[in-house]
Design a protein around this motif. Structure first.
Motif, PDB file in Angstrom:
ATOM      1  N   LEU A 172       0.809  -1.133   0.191  1.00 22.02           N
ATOM      2  CA  LEU A 172      -0.019   0.003   0.183  1.00 22.02           C
ATOM      3  C   LEU A 172       0.879   1.420  -0.029  1.00 22.02           C
ATOM      4  CD1 LEU A 172      -2.817  -0.807   2.633  1.00 22.02           C
ATOM      5  CD2 LEU A 172      -2.771  -1.096   0.116  1.00 22.02           C
TER       6      LEU A 172
ATOM      7  N   ARG B 131      -8.256   7.459   2.399  1.00 25.20           N
ATOM      8  CA  ARG B 131      -9.015   6.677   1.411  1.00 25.20           C
ATOM      9  C   ARG B 131      -8.311   6.247   0.086  1.00 25.20           C
ATOM     10  NH1 ARG B 131     -14.007   8.923  -0.088  1.00 25.20           N
ATOM     11  NH2 ARG B 131     -14.882   6.765  -0.651  1.00 25.20           N
TER      12      ARG B 131
ATOM     13  N   ARG C   6      -6.310   3.241   0.184  1.00 22.07           N
ATOM     14  CA  ARG C   6      -6.969   1.833   0.516  1.00 22.07           C
ATOM     15  C   ARG C   6      -6.821   1.446   1.923  1.00 22.07           C
ATOM     16  NH1 ARG C   6      -4.382   1.726  -4.386  1.00 22.07           N
ATOM     17  NH2 ARG C   6      -5.804   1.578  -6.250  1.00 22.07           N
TER      18      ARG C   6
ATOM     19  N   GLU D 240      -8.218   0.319   5.583  1.00 21.00           N
ATOM     20  CA  GLU D 240      -9.377  -0.432   5.762  1.00 21.00           C
ATOM     21  C   GLU D 240      -9.361  -0.180   7.553  1.00 21.00           C
ATOM     22  OE1 GLU D 240     -11.650  -1.702   3.993  1.00 21.00           O
ATOM     23  OE2 GLU D 240     -10.490  -1.509   1.961  1.00 21.00           O
TER      24      GLU D 240
ATOM     25  N   PRO E  77     -12.462   7.294  -3.508  1.00 19.68           N
ATOM     26  CA  PRO E  77     -11.307   7.595  -2.655  1.00 19.68           C
ATOM     27  C   PRO E  77     -10.174   8.374  -3.608  1.00 19.68           C
ATOM     28  CG  PRO E  77     -11.820   5.218  -2.583  1.00 19.68           C
ATOM     29  CD  PRO E  77     -12.771   5.820  -3.742  1.00 19.68           C
TER      30      PRO E  77
END
Length: 371
Positions: A40, A81, A84, A86, A139
């Motif tokens: 990420l 966002r 990504r 969570e 996002p």
């Protein structure tokens, strides 16, 4: 909240001088316990480490100001966002962060400090998750580069258009930008240089910095037709339409972008507020948008442009740092101020305005750049 704030600030001093090591240890712990999280993040983690600590310090410093604290964290949640993120990732981050603090604070770290950071982090996470959940937008937006123009040796002005649907923002705000073709997962913030318009075009001014992976790609590599990603707009350096005070804008280098967006908004309705724009750079080549500003001033009698160069003896305008130049004019006892540029330029200008006894509540500012 007062005791919590005291414990947070007190404990932060135990690790503050080791920020880089704390950040490195934090990411190592996080990636070791959850290897899938590494994908990420960008390949280059140097700036990312600094940003983490910047967010922590800002949160700690604003916890005594509930309104600012809430606004900052909800905006941060919306912005994250794009990574990504969570909900379950928040606990992973908390555990790694606490372990880093315990390690570098050593024996001075206490149970009270531990609980204070747990309580604060859980509050931060709730507000960020709430901000993310309340945002109906995607996002990030895919945007196509429409025009690209080199204005100087290291400055470019380009426009792009979001492909899905309009990206709603206010003049003076900024967005995070990613260049997926050249620097995937690496985001940097840039201010829009125009107010929202019917064409849905967004203009950006970017200077390529020495170690700026994204800025160099935006200045030297992208072309019309390339795709960018833009995250949710952030920032509060926006006009108060209820104010009747005259306006002073102080811009350094590409910090002109949000100032120009504010002027663009004013051209649509202003009739009564006089606007002075102090535009500073090292030399005349770095005054890359002066011609456009002078054209605006010729068209709108309420607008005055004062250019300044700090290192160009032959320049026909003002000489010196723009923070000094604004102090030669005035008086500014009853004006709204907007300040945008490098962190050094902003700090110098704020010092000048403090010496001129300009109330801080009338000053909005943005430290603009690639870091």
């Amino acid at each position: 909240m007062g005791n919590l704030s005291r414990l947070l600030k007190e404990s932060w001093t135990l690790v503050e001088e080791q920020q880089d090591k704390v950040a490195g240890y934090f990411y190592a712990r996080m990636f070791l316990s959850n290897p899938h999280l590494r994908e990420l993040f960008p390949v280059h983690m140097d700036v990312q480490r600094a940003r983490l600590l910047g967010a922590i310090v800002t949160a700690v410093q604003t916890i005594d100001d509930p309104e600012r604290f809430d606004e900052y964290l909800r905006s941060l949640g919306r912005d994250h966002r794009k990574f990504r993120v969570e909900p379950e990732h928040y606990n992973v981050v908390r555990d790694a962060l606490l372990e880093a603090f315990r390690t570098f604070a050593g024996e001075q770290w206490s149970i009270e400090y531990d609980q204070a950071w747990i309580d604060a982090y859980d509050l931060i996470a709730r507000k960020m998750l709430s901000g993310a959940a309340d945002d109906p937008n995607p996002p990030f937006w895919h945007a196509q580069v429409i025009t690209h123009e080199r204005r100087s040796r290291d400055i470019a002005v380009f426009t792009c258009r979001p492909l899905q649907y309009p990206l709603d923002y206010r003049a003076g705000q900024y967005v995070s930008v990613e260049v997926p073709r050249y620097q995937p997962r690496l985001w940097r913030t840039y201010s829009m240089a125009n107010a929202p318009n019917e064409d849905n075009l967004m203009e950006f001014h970017v200077r390529a910095l020495g170690a700026g992976w994204v800025s160099s790609a935006l200045v030297r590599r992208i072309q019309p037709g390339d795709l960018l990603r833009l995250a949710a707009p952030m920032g509060s350096m926006t006009l108060d339409r209820k104010s009747t005070r005259d306006i002073v804008c102080v811009a350094g280098g590409t910090g002109l972008a949000p100032i120009k967006a504010i002027i663009d908004e004013l051209t649509r309705y202003n009739r009564t507020r006089w606007v002075h724009v102090f535009y500073g750079a090292r030399d005349r080549d770095d005054l890359y948008d002066l011609e456009a500003l002078n054209q605006l001033a010729a068209h709108y009698p309420w607008l005055t442009i004062v250019p300044a160069c700090s290192d160009d003896p032959g320049f026909p305008g003002e000489h010196g740092n723009v923070s000094e130049v604004v102090g030669r004019y005035g008086p500014w006892n009853d004006h709204d101020f907007f300040v945008s540029g490098s962190s050094q330029m902003v700090k110098a200008t704020l010092r000048t305005l403090a010496e001129l006894q300009v109330p801080s509540m009338r000053i909005k500012y943005d430290a603009f750049g690639d870091s």
